[in-house]
Scaffold this active site. Sequence first.
Site, PDB file in Angstrom:
ATOM      1  N   ARG A   1     -10.314 -11.513   1.855  1.00 22.81           N
ATOM      2  CA  ARG A   1     -11.146 -12.567   1.259  1.00 22.81           C
ATOM      3  C   ARG A   1     -10.416 -13.910   1.267  1.00 22.81           C
ATOM      4  O   ARG A   1     -11.062 -14.957   1.299  1.00 22.81           O
ATOM      5  CB  ARG A   1     -11.556 -12.153  -0.165  1.00 22.81           C
TER       6      ARG A   1
ATOM      7  N   LYS B   1       0.843  -1.206   0.000  1.00 22.23           N
ATOM      8  CA  LYS B   1       0.000   0.000   0.000  1.00 22.23           C
ATOM      9  C   LYS B   1       0.871   1.247   0.000  1.00 22.23           C
ATOM     10  O   LYS B   1       2.004   1.210   0.475  1.00 22.23           O
ATOM     11  CB  LYS B   1      -0.865   0.020   1.282  1.00 22.23           C
TER      12      LYS B   1
HETATM   13  N1  BES Z   1      -8.195  -3.791   4.396  1.00 19.49           N
HETATM   14  C1  BES Z   1      -8.304  -3.362   3.058  1.00 19.49           C
HETATM   15  C2  BES Z   1      -9.594  -2.600   2.774  1.00 19.49           C
HETATM   16  C3  BES Z   1      -9.708  -1.221   3.378  1.00 19.49           C
HETATM   17  C4  BES Z   1      -9.106  -0.135   2.785  1.00 19.49           C
HETATM   18  C5  BES Z   1     -10.495  -1.031   4.486  1.00 19.49           C
HETATM   19  C6  BES Z   1      -9.266   1.120   3.336  1.00 19.49           C
HETATM   20  C7  BES Z   1     -10.669   0.227   5.031  1.00 19.49           C
HETATM   21  C8  BES Z   1     -10.044   1.302   4.451  1.00 19.49           C
HETATM   22  C9  BES Z   1      -8.300  -4.583   2.130  1.00 19.49           C
HETATM   23  O1  BES Z   1      -7.514  -5.637   2.527  1.00 19.49           O
HETATM   24  C10 BES Z   1      -7.760  -4.119   0.814  1.00 19.49           C
HETATM   25  O2  BES Z   1      -6.621  -3.774   0.753  1.00 19.49           O
HETATM   26  N2  BES Z   1      -8.614  -4.125  -0.201  1.00 19.49           N
HETATM   27  C11 BES Z   1      -8.248  -3.706  -1.494  1.00 19.49           C
HETATM   28  C12 BES Z   1      -8.863  -4.655  -2.482  1.00 19.49           C
HETATM   29  C13 BES Z   1      -8.322  -4.518  -3.877  1.00 19.49           C
HETATM   30  C14 BES Z   1      -6.875  -4.949  -3.923  1.00 19.49           C
HETATM   31  C15 BES Z   1      -9.165  -5.369  -4.798  1.00 19.49           C
HETATM   32  C16 BES Z   1      -8.765  -2.281  -1.716  1.00 19.49           C
HETATM   33  O3  BES Z   1      -9.845  -1.952  -1.220  1.00 19.49           O
HETATM   34  O4  BES Z   1      -8.065  -1.514  -2.359  1.00 19.49           O
HETATM   35 MN    MN Z   2      -5.510  -5.428   1.881  1.00 21.95          MN
END
Ligand code: BES
Ligand code: MN
Length: 490
Positions: A337, A263
């Site tokens: 997931r 990230k």
């Molecule tokens: N934990 C994150 C989702 C999240 C992001 C929750 C910001 C709360 C605030 C999750 O694991 C994630 O990184 N999701 C990705 C999915 C994508 C790679 C398909 C996302 O939301 O960018």
């Molecule tokens: Mn994630």
Amino acid sequence: MEIQVHAANEWTVSADTVLILPAFEGERPATPLEISAVTAVREEGVFTGKAGQTSLLPRAADCRGVLLLGLGGRGECNAETFRRAAGKAAGELCRYRADRAALFIAEGFPASPEAFIEGLVFGQYEFTRYKKPAEPPSVPIARLDIVAEDRDRVDVTACELARHETANANWARDLAHRGSSDLTPTKLVGEATTMAAEVDCGVEVLDQEKLEALGMGALLSVGQGSEEPAWLVTLSYTHPQAKRTVALVGKGITFDSGGISIKPGQGMHEMRYDMCGAAAVLGAMKSICQRKPPINVVCVVPAAENMPDGRATRPGDIVTAYNGTTIEVHNTDAEGRMILADALAYTTEQHKPNAIVDVATLTGAAIVALGHFAAPVMTPDDRLWAQLEAAGDTTGERVWRLPLWDEHDQLIDATLGDIANIGPKGEAGTIVGGAFLKRFVGDTPWAHIDIAGMAWNVKHLPYWNPSHATGYGVRLLTEWVAREAAEGAR
Ligand code: BES
Ligand code: MN
Ligand code: ZN
């Protein structure tokens, strides 16, 4: 906070009490005592009873003060109005350093005191683990008197439950606020087992070795980039009259760096909150064990840390989940997931529940869709949706249904594995998460709640500190389980 209920005509105010008078717009505030200052602030137009308005009159009548609490129009007043007003009241009482309050409930008042108690317990929440002691220390409310004109309409047991269950939501917030080095997957599992012992429910802990033996390749693939081992913990509550079993499954990522698909730095610290789904189901389990509804409940938490490392899963890797489905990992940041896939398949096979609800901070897209105002729910089951919607209405934890159409299934088609762990960029990101999870529950009635927008950063509710985690889901799931139990008993 001790709660006592009194009939208004048998009650006398004490000098250290702040008397709280809920008031409607356009009406004279009802009061058990003659207080000239109350009439005065109204006549001067200082206080009109608008929702969210408060007015504290120091040393009015024979007590420490009178707090007027605006609720807006009587016709629009419901439990949530009262809960929000109580959040405001908590702030006022804290500033005034009052440790004792009395809430007046006039004849025909349209909301019950439970909602007020919830708002008050939420509104007083502080997290001080990492702070030097405040000087002077803050003053918690030690005693709340509920002074009702119609004493028989106040349900004392319901008041006590509201207090306990909100405290359990605050316990979930405590877990969320712990730094990720201070709440590793191992420590999260430790907190779950300690809680299980306290409330006397069954517990099963699967360590890394057992996860390997069971073939939980998806959960393990997320944990393998971390020095911290992955775990799967199951708590079980049983009731002798139970006719059904329901399951709660919560995402327990104690830190989500994104893994190799790392990230951006900005906001990454907030990924300490990526275990809020786990905290929600654990908090709910705590409440369920205290409320004792006639139903069996299993609570399953997969716990891992998502880190980049020489041993971490690489984008392009293909892993095999507990149910034999192979998953092509296109993005290691779609890790929630993955761990839920194994947890859901395991729950389905081992416990054969009549219904499963999973809760997860799964997608940033949930915030794009609904902001911080509701949690999207995905379920193929209309009955389950109706139950969750009703539960959210009761607790003030708003949910909103998103579709799961067959067409969405195609978004996770893969070339080398059975399914991919992400869909095309920018297309129905939240629903793709739901469509992915659907592959791991078989025919079991199931719902997925994406709490990414509700677990923290909720700024519009006076009872939730905008910079803190919310404990969203604890009360919702407890209420849902109670409804399932009542339905099963019919
Ligand atoms: N934990 C994150 C989702 C999240 C992001 C929750 C910001 C709360 C605030 C999750 O694991 C994630 O990184 N999701 C990705 C999915 C994508 C790679 C398909 C996302 O939301 O960018
Ligand atoms: Mn994630
Ligand atoms: Zn995550």
